[in-house]
Design a protein around this motif. Structure first.
Motif, PDB file in Angstrom:
ATOM      1  N   HIS A   1      56.570  50.201  23.563  1.00 54.33           N
ATOM      2  CA  HIS A   1      56.167  49.251  22.523  1.00 54.33           C
ATOM      3  C   HIS A   1      55.194  48.188  23.032  1.00 54.33           C
ATOM      4  O   HIS A   1      54.783  47.318  22.251  1.00 54.33           O
ATOM      5  N   LEU A   2      54.828  48.247  24.314  1.00 55.26           N
ATOM      6  CA  LEU A   2      54.069  47.149  24.913  1.00 55.26           C
ATOM      7  C   LEU A   2      52.622  47.506  25.236  1.00 55.26           C
ATOM      8  O   LEU A   2      51.912  46.687  25.829  1.00 55.26           O
ATOM      9  N   GLY A   3      52.176  48.681  24.868  1.00 54.61           N
ATOM     10  CA  GLY A   3      50.790  49.044  25.112  1.00 54.61           C
ATOM     11  C   GLY A   3      50.581  49.723  26.448  1.00 54.61           C
ATOM     12  O   GLY A   3      51.537  50.027  27.174  1.00 54.61           O
ATOM     13  N   PRO A   4      49.322  49.971  26.804  1.00 56.94           N
ATOM     14  CA  PRO A   4      49.003  50.749  28.001  1.00 56.94           C
ATOM     15  C   PRO A   4      49.534  50.121  29.285  1.00 56.94           C
ATOM     16  O   PRO A   4      49.490  48.905  29.465  1.00 56.94           O
ATOM     17  N   ILE A   5      50.026  50.974  30.181  1.00 54.19           N
ATOM     18  CA  ILE A   5      50.427  50.548  31.520  1.00 54.19           C
ATOM     19  C   ILE A   5      49.192  50.555  32.406  1.00 54.19           C
ATOM     20  O   ILE A   5      48.515  51.577  32.535  1.00 54.19           O
ATOM     21  N   VAL A   6      48.887  49.409  33.026  1.00 51.55           N
ATOM     22  CA  VAL A   6      47.697  49.291  33.865  1.00 51.55           C
ATOM     23  C   VAL A   6      48.047  48.916  35.305  1.00 51.55           C
ATOM     24  O   VAL A   6      47.156  48.732  36.135  1.00 51.55           O
TER      25      VAL A   6
END
Length: 253
Positions: free
Chosen positions: A49-54
């Protein structure tokens, strides 16, 4: 941990991120993950739910203890000199850290990644500032598995310029200086409880592989506090300097 309990913890963490009031000082014991594996499963569900892992944060309590980790998402990653938005973090625990950016990916695979393979994929070394935060009422107030489930209490990461000749530096003996509002609040050599952070990168490569996540090219991995955590007020100007590596600066709006 049952699926119902896992879902309850995921809902709790996401609801606080969406503006709900944090749970009281001590949550129901029935919500505590039964194992570190359960905590990581909750991490994975929250991460969806938190967006792309970078990137990743990884650390260890001692040079020989099992490391722990959490993903870092694009929405909490900032470049040197950035102002961290006021509403992003409720608590502002400042830490000076050393991070590494991978130039090549470490995808999931059947066999373990070796130390040499992991080292060969590092591109640059960076000074960084991590902001410690929590979705609970008070930092450090819960069972360690709950804080692991809560993305290991990650709030934000500010990344300084990278240096390609990273093998020249021994992170265990690098000098560090942390300043708040132009006043030095920590200055010493070393300071990372994990000892050599490069072993953490090898552990993380294989841990992320087993979770079928891997580490993407371009990912930044921060390797634990060298200064301890210093809580500051909104509006603080923060600088972390590793004289041999470089400096990073931020304003916490």
């Amino acid at each position: 941990m049952t699926d119902v309990v896992s879902t309850d913890v995921v809902h709790l963490l996401l609801s606080v991120r969406n503006g709900k009031t944090p749970p009281p000082a001590h949550v129901d014991d029935n919500l505590v993950p039964l194992s570190i594996e359960d905590a990581y499963r909750i991490q994975d569900e929250v991460a969806q739910h938190l967006g792309p892992i970078v990137g990743w944060k990884v650390g260890a309590q001692t040079p020989s203890s099992e490391p722990f980790c959490a993903p870092i998402h694009a929405s909490t990653l900032f470049n040197d000199g950035a102002t961290v938005p006021h509403g992003l973090c409720r608590h502002l625990g400042v830490e000076a850290e050393i991070a590494y950016r991978f130039a090549q990916a470490l995808p999931p695979r059947e066999r373990d990644w070796t130390r040499d393979e992991v080292m060969d994929r590092i591109g640059t070394i960076h000074p960084v500032i991590e902001i410690l935060d929590t979705r609970f009422e008070t930092p450090g107030s819960q069972h360690k598995f709950l804080h692991t489930a809560d993305q290991q209490s990650h709030g934000a990461l500010i990344v300084g310029p990278g240096v390609a000749e990273w093998r020249k530096y021994n992170p265990v003996v690098e000098h560090v200086r942390l300043s708040i509002n132009d006043e030095t609040v920590a200055e010493h050599v070393g300071g990372n409880s994990a000892g050599d952070p490069l072993r953490l990168l090898v552990w993380l490569a294989n841990h992320a592989s087993r979770r079928n996540l891997g580490i993407d090219a371009g990912s930044i991995v921060t390797t634990g506090s060298t200064t301890g955590t210093i809580f500051v007020d909104h509006g603080a100007r923060v600088s972390a300097s590793f004289p041999a590596i470089g400096s990073v600066h931020t304003i916490l709006a």
